[in-house]
Design a protein around this motif. Sequence first.
Motif, PDB file in Angstrom:
ATOM      1  N   UNK A 159      35.065  11.108  39.960  1.00 13.69           N
ATOM      2  CA  UNK A 159      33.888  10.822  39.119  1.00 13.69           C
ATOM      3  C   UNK A 159      34.285   9.988  37.896  1.00 13.69           C
ATOM      4  N   UNK A 160      35.509  10.213  37.401  1.00 16.93           N
ATOM      5  CA  UNK A 160      36.007   9.350  36.300  1.00 16.93           C
ATOM      6  C   UNK A 160      36.020   7.893  36.778  1.00 16.93           C
ATOM      7  N   UNK A 161      36.443   7.692  38.037  1.00 11.68           N
ATOM      8  CA  UNK A 161      36.502   6.333  38.593  1.00 11.68           C
ATOM      9  C   UNK A 161      35.097   5.793  38.853  1.00 11.68           C
ATOM     10  N   UNK A 162      34.221   6.683  39.307  1.00 12.31           N
ATOM     11  CA  UNK A 162      32.873   6.246  39.698  1.00 12.31           C
ATOM     12  C   UNK A 162      32.045   5.747  38.515  1.00 12.31           C
ATOM     13  N   UNK A 163      32.140   6.433  37.376  1.00 10.72           N
ATOM     14  CA  UNK A 163      31.215   6.138  36.267  1.00 10.72           C
ATOM     15  C   UNK A 163      31.300   4.685  35.783  1.00 10.72           C
ATOM     16  N   UNK A 189      25.991  11.000  36.196  1.00 13.29           N
ATOM     17  CA  UNK A 189      27.231  10.512  35.560  1.00 13.29           C
ATOM     18  C   UNK A 189      26.949  10.038  34.139  1.00 13.29           C
ATOM     19  N   UNK A 190      25.882   9.250  33.994  1.00 17.17           N
ATOM     20  CA  UNK A 190      25.585   8.643  32.690  1.00 17.17           C
ATOM     21  C   UNK A 190      25.202   9.691  31.643  1.00 17.17           C
ATOM     22  N   UNK A 191      24.735  10.860  32.123  1.00 17.71           N
ATOM     23  CA  UNK A 191      24.331  11.929  31.193  1.00 17.71           C
ATOM     24  C   UNK A 191      25.523  12.794  30.783  1.00 17.71           C
ATOM     25  N   UNK A 192      26.631  12.656  31.464  1.00 18.05           N
ATOM     26  CA  UNK A 192      27.825  13.467  31.161  1.00 18.05           C
ATOM     27  C   UNK A 192      28.309  13.118  29.750  1.00 18.05           C
ATOM     28  N   UNK A 193      28.530  14.113  28.871  1.00 19.00           N
ATOM     29  CA  UNK A 193      28.905  13.804  27.485  1.00 19.00           C
ATOM     30  C   UNK A 193      30.115  12.872  27.352  1.00 19.00           C
ATOM     31  N   UNK A 194      31.135  13.040  28.204  1.00 23.33           N
ATOM     32  CA  UNK A 194      32.329  12.169  28.106  1.00 23.33           C
ATOM     33  C   UNK A 194      31.944  10.710  28.383  1.00 23.33           C
ATOM     34  N   UNK A 196      28.881   9.377  28.085  1.00 22.23           N
ATOM     35  CA  UNK A 196      28.003   8.900  26.989  1.00 22.23           C
ATOM     36  C   UNK A 196      28.830   8.450  25.798  1.00 22.23           C
ATOM     37  N   UNK A 197      29.856   9.228  25.504  1.00 19.66           N
ATOM     38  CA  UNK A 197      30.709   8.878  24.356  1.00 19.66           C
ATOM     39  C   UNK A 197      31.422   7.537  24.584  1.00 19.66           C
ATOM     40  N   UNK A 198      31.919   7.329  25.802  1.00 18.98           N
ATOM     41  CA  UNK A 198      32.611   6.068  26.131  1.00 18.98           C
ATOM     42  C   UNK A 198      31.643   4.891  25.997  1.00 18.98           C
ATOM     43  N   UNK A 199      30.438   5.065  26.504  1.00 16.08           N
ATOM     44  CA  UNK A 199      29.464   3.962  26.452  1.00 16.08           C
ATOM     45  C   UNK A 199      28.996   3.705  25.019  1.00 16.08           C
ATOM     46  N   UNK A 200      28.901   4.764  24.242  1.00 12.01           N
ATOM     47  CA  UNK A 200      28.528   4.624  22.833  1.00 12.01           C
ATOM     48  C   UNK A 200      29.589   3.788  22.095  1.00 12.01           C
ATOM     49  N   UNK A 201      30.856   4.069  22.401  1.00 10.84           N
ATOM     50  CA  UNK A 201      31.950   3.328  21.745  1.00 10.84           C
ATOM     51  C   UNK A 201      32.055   1.881  22.234  1.00 10.84           C
ATOM     52  N   UNK A 202      31.526   1.643  23.440  1.00 13.48           N
ATOM     53  CA  UNK A 202      31.575   0.264  23.985  1.00 13.48           C
ATOM     54  C   UNK A 202      30.453  -0.602  23.421  1.00 13.48           C
ATOM     55  N   UNK A 203      29.416   0.061  22.907  1.00 12.50           N
ATOM     56  CA  UNK A 203      28.215  -0.667  22.441  1.00 12.50           C
ATOM     57  C   UNK A 203      28.518  -1.880  21.549  1.00 12.50           C
ATOM     58  N   UNK A 204      29.360  -1.733  20.529  1.00 14.79           N
ATOM     59  CA  UNK A 204      29.598  -2.889  19.644  1.00 14.79           C
ATOM     60  C   UNK A 204      30.214  -4.088  20.358  1.00 14.79           C
ATOM     61  N   UNK A 211      27.475 -10.251  31.658  1.00 14.76           N
ATOM     62  CA  UNK A 211      26.179  -9.817  32.219  1.00 14.76           C
ATOM     63  C   UNK A 211      25.443  -8.916  31.216  1.00 14.76           C
ATOM     64  N   UNK A 212      25.631  -9.224  29.942  1.00 14.12           N
ATOM     65  CA  UNK A 212      24.996  -8.425  28.873  1.00 14.12           C
ATOM     66  C   UNK A 212      23.496  -8.238  29.123  1.00 14.12           C
ATOM     67  N   UNK A 213      22.822  -9.327  29.528  1.00 10.47           N
ATOM     68  CA  UNK A 213      21.363  -9.264  29.720  1.00 10.47           C
ATOM     69  C   UNK A 213      20.972  -8.301  30.833  1.00 10.47           C
ATOM     70  N   UNK A 214      21.923  -7.934  31.676  1.00 12.32           N
ATOM     71  CA  UNK A 214      21.595  -7.048  32.798  1.00 12.32           C
ATOM     72  C   UNK A 214      21.959  -5.588  32.518  1.00 12.32           C
ATOM     73  N   UNK A 215      22.444  -5.330  31.299  1.00 10.63           N
ATOM     74  CA  UNK A 215      22.696  -3.924  30.937  1.00 10.63           C
ATOM     75  C   UNK A 215      21.348  -3.296  30.576  1.00 10.63           C
ATOM     76  N   UNK A 216      21.001  -2.182  31.215  1.00  6.67           N
ATOM     77  CA  UNK A 216      19.706  -1.561  30.912  1.00  6.67           C
ATOM     78  C   UNK A 216      19.575  -1.206  29.413  1.00  6.67           C
ATOM     79  N   UNK A 217      18.367  -1.394  28.907  1.00  7.51           N
ATOM     80  CA  UNK A 217      18.051  -1.166  27.494  1.00  7.51           C
ATOM     81  C   UNK A 217      18.562   0.197  26.991  1.00  7.51           C
ATOM     82  N   UNK A 218      18.483   1.212  27.863  1.00  7.20           N
ATOM     83  CA  UNK A 218      18.832   2.576  27.416  1.00  7.20           C
ATOM     84  C   UNK A 218      20.300   2.704  26.994  1.00  7.20           C
ATOM     85  N   UNK A 219      21.128   1.719  27.396  1.00 11.67           N
ATOM     86  CA  UNK A 219      22.549   1.788  27.029  1.00 11.67           C
ATOM     87  C   UNK A 219      22.883   0.928  25.817  1.00 11.67           C
ATOM     88  N   UNK A 220      21.900   0.175  25.325  1.00  9.10           N
ATOM     89  CA  UNK A 220      22.199  -0.783  24.242  1.00  9.10           C
ATOM     90  C   UNK A 220      21.888  -0.211  22.862  1.00  9.10           C
TER      91      UNK A 220
END
Length: 220
Positions: A159-163, A189-194, A196-204, A211-220
């Motif tokens: 699952x670490x690989x899948x996310x 997977x996306x709701x898993x706290x670990x 979410x934290x990784x994606x939050x840190x990737x935001x900046x 493919x920035x334009x294809x990232x769903x709004x909920x992750x931006x």
Amino acid sequence: MSLTLYYHPLASFCHKVLIALYENNTAFERRIINLAEPADRAELEAIWPLCRFPVVRDHARAVDVPETSIIIEYLDRHYPGAQPLLPTDPDVALDVRLWDRFFDHYVQEPMQSIVLARLNDIQCDQTSERTKLKTAYKMIEKRMEAREWMCGASFSLADCAAAPALFYAATVLPFPEEYDALTTYFDRLMARPSVRRVLEEAKPYFQMYPFYDDIPERFL
Ligand SMILES: N[C@@H](CCC(=O)N[C@@H](CS)C(=O)NCC(=O)O)C(=O)O
């Protein structure tokens, strides 16, 4: 602190190891590597001449550990936490390793090829990469019809690989609408706290992603 992670917050393979570290609250120091900076490149090359990241340096045991699957097994063995990522049953562990390899080779690799072509403005035939992704999506859809996590009831290395593989793959080739099991697994997977934290840190850094334009709004 014993562990230093050489990584970049946007890089999908680095996400895989960050998820494992966050799953177990493992303490580590961060060394962000910007591959566009010659000094950073040289630093990474000195540790792992292939110049791929992430790499973990374990100061206490005086070893450098490259390759995400090996890093996660290493962490599981030497820095275990509340969430074992490799099952103790050898047959289940083999299944976990199989699906970890599946995501690295048949989701990450074709996705990265498509991303690199866009990044370098290379026009080329991507039929083979897209076909591999379509086949992989179909296999995940079938497998996840009756499963919570990739290899059963427990979150694992697979699952670490899948996310990160699925997060970025969905931006280059959306999941077919009728694939409910794949979509449900992805959302889990996306709701898993670990994760979410990784994606939050990737935001900046997301704006650097081709493919920035294809990232769903909920992750931006
Ligand atoms: N098989 C390696 C793949 C690592 C990898 O490809 N990392 C990418 C970042 S996501 C990288 O270092 N890319 C730099 C490059 O290709 O020059 C692993 O599992 O660690």
